[in-house]
Scaffold this motif. Structure first.
Motif, PDB file in Angstrom:
ATOM      1  N   PRO A  49       0.841  -1.191   0.000  1.00 20.48           N
ATOM      2  CA  PRO A  49       0.000   0.000   0.000  1.00 20.48           C
ATOM      3  C   PRO A  49       0.885   1.252   0.000  1.00 20.48           C
ATOM      4  CG  PRO A  49       0.281  -0.725   2.224  1.00 20.48           C
ATOM      5  CD  PRO A  49       1.166  -1.603   1.373  1.00 20.48           C
ATOM      6  N   ILE A  50       0.309   2.393   0.310  1.00 25.89           N
ATOM      7  CA  ILE A  50       1.075   3.608   0.506  1.00 25.89           C
ATOM      8  C   ILE A  50       1.631   3.607   1.929  1.00 25.89           C
ATOM      9  CG2 ILE A  50       1.012   6.117   0.423  1.00 25.89           C
ATOM     10  CD1 ILE A  50       0.420   4.668  -2.247  1.00 25.89           C
ATOM     11  N   GLY A  51       2.878   4.020   2.086  1.00 19.87           N
ATOM     12  CA  GLY A  51       3.520   4.039   3.389  1.00 19.87           C
ATOM     13  C   GLY A  51       4.969   3.629   3.245  1.00 19.87           C
ATOM     14  N   CYS A  52       5.661   3.452   4.362  1.00 20.07           N
ATOM     15  CA  CYS A  52       7.062   3.043   4.294  1.00 20.07           C
ATOM     16  C   CYS A  52       7.230   1.742   3.525  1.00 20.07           C
ATOM     17  CB  CYS A  52       7.631   2.895   5.708  1.00 20.07           C
ATOM     18  SG  CYS A  52       7.684   4.428   6.647  1.00 20.07           S
ATOM     19  N   SER A  53       6.234   0.866   3.606  1.00 24.56           N
ATOM     20  CA  SER A  53       6.318  -0.430   2.938  1.00 24.56           C
ATOM     21  C   SER A  53       6.372  -0.318   1.418  1.00 24.56           C
ATOM     22  CB  SER A  53       5.125  -1.291   3.339  1.00 24.56           C
ATOM     23  OG  SER A  53       3.907  -0.662   2.978  1.00 24.56           O
ATOM     24  N   VAL A  54       5.968   0.827   0.863  1.00 18.90           N
ATOM     25  CA  VAL A  54       5.928   0.962  -0.588  1.00 18.90           C
ATOM     26  C   VAL A  54       7.323   0.868  -1.198  1.00 18.90           C
ATOM     27  CG1 VAL A  54       6.181   3.471  -0.810  1.00 18.90           C
ATOM     28  CG2 VAL A  54       4.728   2.241  -2.427  1.00 18.90           C
ATOM     29  N   TYR A  55       8.355   1.154  -0.404  1.00 22.47           N
ATOM     30  CA  TYR A  55       9.724   1.029  -0.916  1.00 22.47           C
ATOM     31  C   TYR A  55      10.069  -0.406  -1.302  1.00 22.47           C
ATOM     32  CZ  TYR A  55      10.899   5.722   0.864  1.00 22.47           C
ATOM     33  OH  TYR A  55      10.957   7.067   1.105  1.00 22.47           O
ATOM     34  N   ALA A  56       9.414  -1.356  -0.665  1.00 25.69           N
ATOM     35  CA  ALA A  56       9.817  -2.749  -0.814  1.00 25.69           C
ATOM     36  C   ALA A  56       9.635  -3.289  -2.225  1.00 25.69           C
ATOM     37  CB  ALA A  56       9.068  -3.627   0.188  1.00 25.69           C
ATOM     38  N   ASP A  57       8.853  -2.603  -3.062  1.00 26.45           N
ATOM     39  CA  ASP A  57       8.739  -3.088  -4.440  1.00 26.45           C
ATOM     40  C   ASP A  57      10.073  -2.962  -5.175  1.00 26.45           C
ATOM     41  OD1 ASP A  57       8.886  -0.365  -4.818  1.00 26.45           O
ATOM     42  OD2 ASP A  57       7.254  -0.260  -6.268  1.00 26.45           O
ATOM     43  N   GLN A  58      10.989  -2.160  -4.630  1.00 32.28           N
ATOM     44  CA  GLN A  58      12.318  -2.031  -5.208  1.00 32.28           C
ATOM     45  C   GLN A  58      13.296  -3.055  -4.637  1.00 32.28           C
ATOM     46  OE1 GLN A  58      13.685   2.110  -4.862  1.00 32.28           O
ATOM     47  NE2 GLN A  58      11.548   2.724  -4.572  1.00 32.28           N
ATOM     48  N   TYR A  59      12.900  -3.720  -3.565  1.00 33.69           N
ATOM     49  CA  TYR A  59      13.827  -4.594  -2.856  1.00 33.69           C
ATOM     50  C   TYR A  59      13.624  -6.079  -3.158  1.00 33.69           C
ATOM     51  CZ  TYR A  59      14.133  -0.275  -0.113  1.00 33.69           C
ATOM     52  OH  TYR A  59      14.265   1.032   0.279  1.00 33.69           O
ATOM     53  N   PHE A  60      12.394  -6.484  -3.457  1.00 35.83           N
ATOM     54  CA  PHE A  60      12.092  -7.894  -3.680  1.00 35.83           C
ATOM     55  C   PHE A  60      12.136  -8.245  -5.172  1.00 35.83           C
ATOM     56  CE2 PHE A  60      10.595  -7.539   0.597  1.00 35.83           C
ATOM     57  CZ  PHE A  60      10.602  -8.822   1.130  1.00 35.83           C
ATOM     58  N   LYS A  61      12.548  -9.455  -5.460  1.00 31.79           N
ATOM     59  CA  LYS A  61      12.537  -9.959  -6.833  1.00 31.79           C
ATOM     60  C   LYS A  61      11.199 -10.592  -7.197  1.00 31.79           C
ATOM     61  CE  LYS A  61      17.519 -10.893  -6.923  1.00 31.79           C
ATOM     62  NZ  LYS A  61      18.545 -11.962  -7.021  1.00 31.79           N
ATOM     63  N   THR A  62      10.291 -10.683  -6.255  1.00 31.40           N
ATOM     64  CA  THR A  62       8.969 -11.250  -6.527  1.00 31.40           C
ATOM     65  C   THR A  62       8.164 -10.298  -7.413  1.00 31.40           C
ATOM     66  OG1 THR A  62       7.961 -10.172  -4.624  1.00 31.40           O
ATOM     67  CG2 THR A  62       8.943 -12.340  -4.253  1.00 31.40           C
ATOM     68  N   ASP A  63       7.082 -10.801  -7.981  1.00 31.49           N
ATOM     69  CA  ASP A  63       6.102  -9.916  -8.600  1.00 31.49           C
ATOM     70  C   ASP A  63       5.468  -9.084  -7.492  1.00 31.49           C
ATOM     71  OD1 ASP A  63       6.445 -10.815 -11.208  1.00 31.49           O
ATOM     72  OD2 ASP A  63       5.039 -12.462 -10.937  1.00 31.49           O
ATOM     73  N   SER A  64       5.075  -7.859  -7.811  1.00 27.80           N
ATOM     74  CA  SER A  64       4.449  -7.022  -6.800  1.00 27.80           C
ATOM     75  C   SER A  64       3.567  -5.982  -7.457  1.00 27.80           C
ATOM     76  CB  SER A  64       5.506  -6.327  -5.927  1.00 27.80           C
ATOM     77  OG  SER A  64       6.277  -5.406  -6.690  1.00 27.80           O
ATOM     78  N   ILE A  65       2.657  -5.426  -6.658  1.00 27.56           N
ATOM     79  CA  ILE A  65       1.754  -4.397  -7.149  1.00 27.56           C
ATOM     80  C   ILE A  65       1.411  -3.469  -5.997  1.00 27.56           C
ATOM     81  CG2 ILE A  65      -0.301  -5.823  -6.734  1.00 27.56           C
ATOM     82  CD1 ILE A  65      -1.489  -4.552  -9.301  1.00 27.56           C
ATOM     83  N   CYS A  66       1.278  -2.177  -6.284  1.00 30.34           N
ATOM     84  CA  CYS A  66       0.996  -1.183  -5.251  1.00 30.34           C
ATOM     85  C   CYS A  66      -0.488  -0.831  -5.258  1.00 30.34           C
ATOM     86  CB  CYS A  66       1.834   0.064  -5.482  1.00 30.34           C
ATOM     87  SG  CYS A  66       1.603   1.343  -4.227  1.00 30.34           S
ATOM     88  N   ALA A  67      -1.096  -0.836  -4.097  1.00 28.26           N
ATOM     89  CA  ALA A  67      -2.513  -0.503  -3.957  1.00 28.26           C
ATOM     90  C   ALA A  67      -2.666   0.939  -3.486  1.00 28.26           C
ATOM     91  CB  ALA A  67      -3.181  -1.441  -2.954  1.00 28.26           C
ATOM     92  N   LEU A  68      -3.843   1.492  -3.673  1.00 28.21           N
ATOM     93  CA  LEU A  68      -4.158   2.781  -3.084  1.00 28.21           C
ATOM     94  C   LEU A  68      -4.147   2.668  -1.568  1.00 28.21           C
ATOM     95  CD1 LEU A  68      -7.093   3.920  -5.415  1.00 28.21           C
ATOM     96  CD2 LEU A  68      -4.711   4.700  -5.470  1.00 28.21           C
TER      97      LEU A  68
END
Length: 248
Positions: A49-68
């Motif tokens: 989601p939005i928040g500090c966790s949103v950075y993690a899409d740059q850190y993991f090699k898994t597929d990922s998607i950001c929600a509102l």
């Protein structure tokens, strides 16, 4: 020379942007270690989601998607129903989940959606400036409660692990912390169990993690670790609140 420890292969070779002493980096590492150990890299989809966790899409090699903001459970619902073979991991902070997204997570649990939730509780809005969240402790100073939060004005802290454990569609709920080696070990065990239950086709699994936020709390990293022991755990006790595998 024998390599005793290395970065989990599920993580990218990149610098973590989290503040010094932040618990998110530890939690990211634990998730990545489990993915490596179980061979789940190709199956996993992370929902940020939005928040500090949103950075993690740059850190993991898994597929990922950001929600509102707050909508990660709704997005995860669509993903899991469309691709039930995938391991869907919802990763949310306390401001995001318990404020903007409370209805989303509660109704996902009511429906018994078969994904796993990693809920990071640092008792404030971390990314946006350290504002009061529904999880903020009574008397806690934040950027929007400079004289301390009052229950009369803002309500008592919300105990999500206990709350969601009362919903039939949630099959596992545990609260852990990442403020000591012992607690970090227990946190990894809880996350792994939550993911394994999803792999078995069970209902929603939920892990709440008490995490330090030295920047938002205005504390040195070591003092932030102490803050969890002295102030958070008395309000947010650690333990398993629901485990249908045990309660049968």
């Amino acid at each position: 020379m024998q390599v005793m420890y290395k970065r989990p292969s599920a993580l990218q070779e990149t610098y973590f942007k989290y503040c010094g002493g932040c618990g998110h980096a530890i939690i990211n590492k634990l998730i990545a270690e489990i993915i490596d150990e179980k061979g789940w890299l190709e199956d996993t989809v992370m929902v940020w989601p939005i928040g500090c966790s949103v950075y993690a899409d740059q850190y993991f090699k898994t597929d990922s998607i950001c929600a509102l903001h707050g909508r990660a459970p709704a997005l995860a619902t669509g993903l899991k129903r469309a691709r039930p073979e995938n391991l869907i991991v919802v990763y949310q902070g306390d401001g995001d989940m318990v404020s903007e997204g409370m209805s989303e997570i509660i109704h996902a649990a009511i429906r018994g959606e078969k994904f796993s939730v990693i809920f990071v509780n640092n008792a404030i809005y971390g990314m946006t400036g350290g504002q009061m969240a529904p999880t903020t402790l009574e008397g806690q100073i934040t950027s929007t409660t400079p004289y301390g939060k009052t229950v009369e004005q803002a309500g008592a802290p919300v105990n999500m692990a206990e709350l969601i454990s009362n919903i039939q569609g949630c099959i596992y709920s545990e609260r852990v912390a990442v403020n000591s080696p012992r607690n970090i070990f227990a946190a990894k065990k809880a996350i792994q169990k939550a993911l394994e239950l999803q792999k078995q086709g069970k209902g929603m699994s939920f892990v709440e993690i008490l995490s330090p936020c030295p920047t938002g709390w205005g504390l040195k990293p070591l003092k932030a670790i102490e803050f969890i022991d002295d102030n958070m755990i008395p309000i947010y006790p650690l333990g398993v609140f629901k485990d249908t595998e045990v309660d049968k």
